[in-house]
Design an enzyme around this catalytic site. Structure first.
Site, mmCIF file in Angstrom:
data_model
loop_
_atom_site.group_PDB
_atom_site.id
_atom_site.type_symbol
_atom_site.label_atom_id
_atom_site.label_comp_id
_atom_site.label_asym_id
_atom_site.label_seq_id
_atom_site.Cartn_x
_atom_site.Cartn_y
_atom_site.Cartn_z
ATOM 1 N N LYS A 22 64.577 1.957 68.359
ATOM 2 C CA LYS A 22 63.965 0.626 68.458
ATOM 3 C C LYS A 22 63.310 0.216 67.138
ATOM 4 O O LYS A 22 63.524 -0.876 66.629
ATOM 5 C CB LYS A 22 62.899 0.644 69.569
ATOM 6 C CG LYS A 22 61.909 -0.502 69.505
ATOM 7 C CD LYS A 22 60.825 -0.404 70.562
ATOM 8 C CE LYS A 22 59.616 0.411 70.225
ATOM 9 N NZ LYS A 22 58.605 -0.229 69.363
ATOM 10 N N ASN A 23 62.490 1.108 66.572
ATOM 11 C CA ASN A 23 61.713 0.726 65.393
ATOM 12 C C ASN A 23 62.561 0.619 64.128
ATOM 13 O O ASN A 23 62.088 0.110 63.113
ATOM 14 C CB ASN A 23 60.545 1.697 65.176
ATOM 15 C CG ASN A 23 59.467 1.494 66.225
ATOM 16 O OD1 ASN A 23 59.501 0.529 66.979
ATOM 17 N ND2 ASN A 23 58.515 2.416 66.278
ATOM 18 N N ARG A 93 54.465 -7.229 68.616
ATOM 19 C CA ARG A 93 53.853 -7.364 67.296
ATOM 20 C C ARG A 93 54.878 -7.339 66.174
ATOM 21 O O ARG A 93 54.687 -7.960 65.137
ATOM 22 C CB ARG A 93 52.886 -6.212 67.065
ATOM 23 C CG ARG A 93 51.759 -6.127 68.020
ATOM 24 C CD ARG A 93 50.913 -4.952 67.653
ATOM 25 N NE ARG A 93 50.627 -4.978 66.223
ATOM 26 C CZ ARG A 93 49.672 -5.689 65.667
ATOM 27 N NH1 ARG A 93 48.878 -6.403 66.407
ATOM 28 N NH2 ARG A 93 49.504 -5.674 64.366
ATOM 29 N N CYS A 117 45.584 -5.091 70.110
ATOM 30 C CA CYS A 117 46.626 -4.278 70.728
ATOM 31 C C CYS A 117 45.972 -3.073 71.386
ATOM 32 O O CYS A 117 44.900 -2.644 70.960
ATOM 33 C CB CYS A 117 47.578 -3.898 69.607
ATOM 34 S SG CYS A 117 48.555 -2.473 69.849
ATOM 35 N N ARG A 122 45.146 -3.172 64.458
ATOM 36 C CA ARG A 122 46.448 -3.461 63.872
ATOM 37 C C ARG A 122 46.549 -4.799 63.138
ATOM 38 O O ARG A 122 47.375 -5.658 63.477
ATOM 39 C CB ARG A 122 47.539 -3.333 64.938
ATOM 40 C CG ARG A 122 47.500 -1.965 65.582
ATOM 41 C CD ARG A 122 48.637 -1.720 66.509
ATOM 42 N NE ARG A 122 49.894 -1.573 65.813
ATOM 43 C CZ ARG A 122 51.062 -1.498 66.425
ATOM 44 N NH1 ARG A 122 51.127 -1.592 67.727
ATOM 45 N NH2 ARG A 122 52.164 -1.336 65.743
ATOM 46 N N ASP A 125 46.943 -7.529 57.280
ATOM 47 C CA ASP A 125 46.403 -7.986 55.992
ATOM 48 C C ASP A 125 47.203 -7.463 54.793
ATOM 49 O O ASP A 125 47.366 -8.167 53.800
ATOM 50 C CB ASP A 125 44.924 -7.577 55.874
ATOM 51 C CG ASP A 125 44.732 -6.079 56.052
ATOM 52 O OD1 ASP A 125 45.259 -5.525 57.040
ATOM 53 O OD2 ASP A 125 44.077 -5.444 55.204
ATOM 54 N N ASP A 306 53.560 8.353 67.031
ATOM 55 C CA ASP A 306 54.325 7.945 68.224
ATOM 56 C C ASP A 306 54.694 9.132 69.116
ATOM 57 O O ASP A 306 55.278 8.939 70.182
ATOM 58 C CB ASP A 306 55.600 7.190 67.811
ATOM 59 C CG ASP A 306 55.286 5.804 67.280
ATOM 60 O OD1 ASP A 306 54.148 5.338 67.436
ATOM 61 O OD2 ASP A 306 56.190 5.185 66.686
ATOM 62 N N ILE A 328 46.100 7.728 62.578
ATOM 63 C CA ILE A 328 46.776 6.467 62.229
ATOM 64 C C ILE A 328 46.145 5.279 62.967
ATOM 65 O O ILE A 328 45.847 4.254 62.372
ATOM 66 C CB ILE A 328 48.293 6.520 62.542
ATOM 67 C CG1 ILE A 328 48.944 7.775 61.929
ATOM 68 C CG2 ILE A 328 49.002 5.249 62.081
ATOM 69 C CD1 ILE A 328 49.065 7.802 60.433
ATOM 70 N N ARG A 398 60.027 -1.102 76.995
ATOM 71 C CA ARG A 398 60.069 -1.620 75.628
ATOM 72 C C ARG A 398 60.723 -0.628 74.684
ATOM 73 O O ARG A 398 61.195 -1.022 73.616
ATOM 74 C CB ARG A 398 58.642 -1.902 75.116
ATOM 75 C CG ARG A 398 57.945 -3.002 75.870
ATOM 76 C CD ARG A 398 56.593 -3.310 75.239
ATOM 77 N NE ARG A 398 56.691 -3.171 73.806
ATOM 78 C CZ ARG A 398 55.945 -2.348 73.080
ATOM 79 N NH1 ARG A 398 54.999 -1.645 73.626
ATOM 80 N NH2 ARG A 398 56.119 -2.262 71.791
HETATM 81 N N1 EPU Z 1 47.269 -1.431 58.942
HETATM 82 C C1 EPU Z 1 46.318 -2.237 58.353
HETATM 83 N N2 EPU Z 1 46.739 -3.387 57.742
HETATM 84 C C2 EPU Z 1 48.048 -3.757 57.696
HETATM 85 C C3 EPU Z 1 49.010 -2.926 58.295
HETATM 86 C C4 EPU Z 1 48.586 -1.762 58.910
HETATM 87 O O1 EPU Z 1 45.134 -1.942 58.371
HETATM 88 O O2 EPU Z 1 48.360 -4.797 57.104
HETATM 89 C C5 EPU Z 1 46.837 -0.177 59.584
HETATM 90 C C6 EPU Z 1 47.152 -0.161 61.073
HETATM 91 O O3 EPU Z 1 46.140 -0.794 61.835
HETATM 92 C C7 EPU Z 1 47.257 1.330 61.342
HETATM 93 C C8 EPU Z 1 47.891 1.865 60.050
HETATM 94 O O4 EPU Z 1 47.625 0.879 59.050
HETATM 95 O O5 EPU Z 1 45.974 1.855 61.505
HETATM 96 C C9 EPU Z 1 49.375 2.109 60.116
HETATM 97 O O6 EPU Z 1 50.013 1.023 60.743
HETATM 98 P P1 EPU Z 1 51.520 0.591 60.419
HETATM 99 O O7 EPU Z 1 51.492 -0.730 59.736
HETATM 100 O O8 EPU Z 1 52.248 1.694 59.778
HETATM 101 O O9 EPU Z 1 52.087 0.370 61.895
HETATM 102 P P2 EPU Z 1 53.160 -0.699 62.292
HETATM 103 O O10 EPU Z 1 54.096 -0.894 61.172
HETATM 104 O O11 EPU Z 1 52.520 -1.882 62.899
HETATM 105 C C10 EPU Z 1 54.976 0.948 63.182
HETATM 106 C C11 EPU Z 1 55.662 1.203 64.480
HETATM 107 C C12 EPU Z 1 54.682 1.818 65.469
HETATM 108 C C13 EPU Z 1 54.175 3.126 64.866
HETATM 109 C C14 EPU Z 1 53.531 2.849 63.502
HETATM 110 C C15 EPU Z 1 53.076 4.109 62.790
HETATM 111 C C16 EPU Z 1 57.351 -0.514 64.502
HETATM 112 C C17 EPU Z 1 57.865 -1.762 65.105
HETATM 113 N N3 EPU Z 1 56.198 -0.050 64.999
HETATM 114 O O12 EPU Z 1 53.919 0.049 63.473
HETATM 115 O O13 EPU Z 1 55.413 2.098 66.649
HETATM 116 O O14 EPU Z 1 53.232 3.707 65.725
HETATM 117 O O15 EPU Z 1 54.473 2.184 62.657
HETATM 118 O O16 EPU Z 1 54.113 4.986 62.610
HETATM 119 O O17 EPU Z 1 57.977 0.066 63.629
HETATM 120 C C18 EPU Z 1 55.721 2.466 68.951
HETATM 121 O O18 EPU Z 1 56.936 2.469 68.752
HETATM 122 O O19 EPU Z 1 55.200 2.819 70.043
HETATM 123 C C19 EPU Z 1 54.820 2.030 67.892
HETATM 124 C C20 EPU Z 1 53.565 1.657 68.107
#
Ligand code: EPU
Length: 430
Positions: A22-23, A93, A117, A122, A125, A306, A328, A398
């Site tokens: 999915k991701n 998201r 969330c 999340r 920024d 995850d 994380i 999902r």
């Molecule tokens: N973060 C910030 N600012 C940002 C972006 C992220 O502070 O602009 C913080 C987040 O709040 C978090 C950390 O940085 O504390 C890492 O977040 P990341 O951006 O890596 O997460 P994401 O890209 O939103 C993806 C996966 C998640 C997975 C995370 C971490 C997708 C669609 N989602 O989320 O998947 O947990 O990376 O590996 O790729 C899931 O599949 O259940 C899921 C939540």
């Protein structure tokens, strides 16, 4: 609302095929916006989040079709609506992944802010700061991010404050058609990021360093149509291996890739499991009960967040205690109280859970709160004595394709009971 009823206590045995991830599929689909032609996708999983991304692309004006061989074809050339509305973003998201591609292609984009969330705040920024560094003007008004770059984006050196998976993907997509060179430092090394680079390169993109913490993208004039293959779902793979282990069974997952799961598999070995890897298959079993094993979640190649909930479920029945530390997301322990309802002994202290192994788990009604939390409840229910009812199972839909069918193939007794008041709300969204 659908519920899963799991009649536990049966060892799972046999083999099951991994679905596409999915991701990985989500950014690959979003990347179609950048392509001057049609992209044909293989191994896109049938999941609710994928359907949401397809609806978003259709809303923007893309042509989306599925053929008899289950391939998905997307032609984003007719797209003319650079917007992601709240109604779609609030259910997923990852819709924010269209921001970079829309801005790059149309010189402007209007994308709803995802909001909070179930697993943490999340914010996005770092996505926005990166786009600003590439010359975009960004305002946030009425819950929407309004971005504009009428003369196009310009390559820049961007160092992420912390590793972000979709942030890296968003900026990589934004940079592909930008003027000049973009360097992403402290970039995500996740396999899903590599999959995106591997899709874009044959379509004409100039990307190097994916899979390391520094990714260099040199802007090109255009991308042409082609094909893309989604990688196997490492989280789904690991969940089925854990299902075999927690029930004292022996499960093999085929069409997968152990290289994406090294941290998880090494923790299983440390816990006493036998892990056999052979040409795209992984088999796990244990001759005696697992031992308590400590885990700390980290960006790839570390232990994936995850899989934290699923590993915790496994540790509830291990001998001795385990410390599970989540680094994380600040709130990714919603499964703890539900696991406790099934008889687990877990104490939470800040971002650390202390799990003391118990002799057995016993069935109870429990509630899914987010995708991976639901997976941990399914695992615990498979091992528990009696019949466990898991409500709000839409969370699991999902991210786990045909879960009842796949578990059934391994010998689990799982039924889905439908209810009429199926509710989709904002909340956790992967
Ligand atoms: N973060 C910030 N600012 C940002 C972006 C992220 O502070 O602009 C913080 C987040 O709040 C978090 C950390 O940085 O504390 C890492 O977040 P990341 O951006 O890596 O997460 P994401 O890209 O939103 C993806 C996966 C998640 C997975 C995370 C971490 C997708 C669609 N989602 O989320 O998947 O947990 O990376 O590996 O790729 C899931 O599949 O259940 C899921 C939540």
């Amino acid at each position: 609302m659908d519920r899963l009823i799991i009649h536990g206590g049966r060892p799972l045995r046999g083999s099951v095929e991994a679905s596409g991830a999915k991701n990985a599929a989500l950014p690959l689909l979003a990347a179609s916006i950048l392509v001057d032609g049609q992209v044909s996708y293989h191994r896109v999983p049938h999941l609710r989040d994928i359907a949401t991304m397809m609806s978003l692309l259709v809303y923007q004006g893309a042509k989306v079709a599925v053929d008899d061989h289950n391939r998905l074809h997307i032609d984003s050339r007719p797209a003319n609506q650079p917007e992601a509305p709240y109604d779609l973003v609030k259910t997923m998201r990852a819709s924010a992944l269209v921001l970079g591609p829309l801005l790059s292609r149309f010189g402007k984009a209007r994308v709803s802010l995802p909001g909070g969330c179930a697993i943490g705040a999340r914010p996005i920024d770092m996505h926005l700061k990166g786009l600003e560094a590439m010359g975009a003007a960004i305002t946030v008004e009425n819950g929407y991010v309004n971005a504009s770059a009428p003369y196009g984006l310009t390559g820049s050196r961007i160092c992420f404050d912390r590793v972000t998976v979709t942030g890296t993907e968003n900026l990589m997509m934004a940079a592909v058609l930008a003027h000049g060179e973009t360097v992403l430092e402290n970039a995500s090394q996740e396999p899903e990021v590599v999959n995106l680079a591997e899709m874009l390169r044959p379509l004409g993109a100039d990307i190097a360093g994916d899979g390391t913490s520094t990714i260099t993208i040199r802007g090109v004039d255009a991308l042409h149509g082609g094909t893309a293959e989604v990688i196997p779902d490492r989280i789904e793979t690991a969940t089925y291996l854990a299902a075999g282990l927690i029930t004292g069974g022996d499960v093999m997952v085929t069409d997968t890739d152990d290289r994406m799961l090294e941290a998880f598999l090494s923790h299983l070995r440390e816990a006493g499991a036998t892990v056999e890897v052979h040409a795209g298959t992984i088999r796990c079993y244990a001759k005696q009960p697992l031992k308590g094993t400590d885990v700390r979640t980290m960006p790839h190649p570390g232990f994936p967040t995850d899989l934290q909930a699923q590993f915790m479920a496994l540790m509830t029945l291990a001998q001795g205690s385990s410390t599970i530390r989540e680094t994380i997301f600040e709130n990714r322990f919603m499964h703890v109280q539900e696991l406790v309802r099934l008889g687990a002994n877990i104490q939470l202290n800040g971002n650390t859970a202390l799990v003391r192994g118990v002799e057995y788990l016993s069935a109870a009604p429990v509630m899914a709160t987010d995708l991976r939390a639901s997976a941990s409840l399914v695992l615990a229910a498979l091992a528990a004595e009696g019949s466990t009812e898991i409500s709000r199972i839409y969370h699991i839909d999902r991210g786990y394709e045909r879960i009842e069918e796949k578990l059934g193939k391994l010998g689990a007794e799982v039924e889905r009971r439908s209810g009429s008041n199926h509710m989709l709300t904002g909340g956790d969204f992967g």
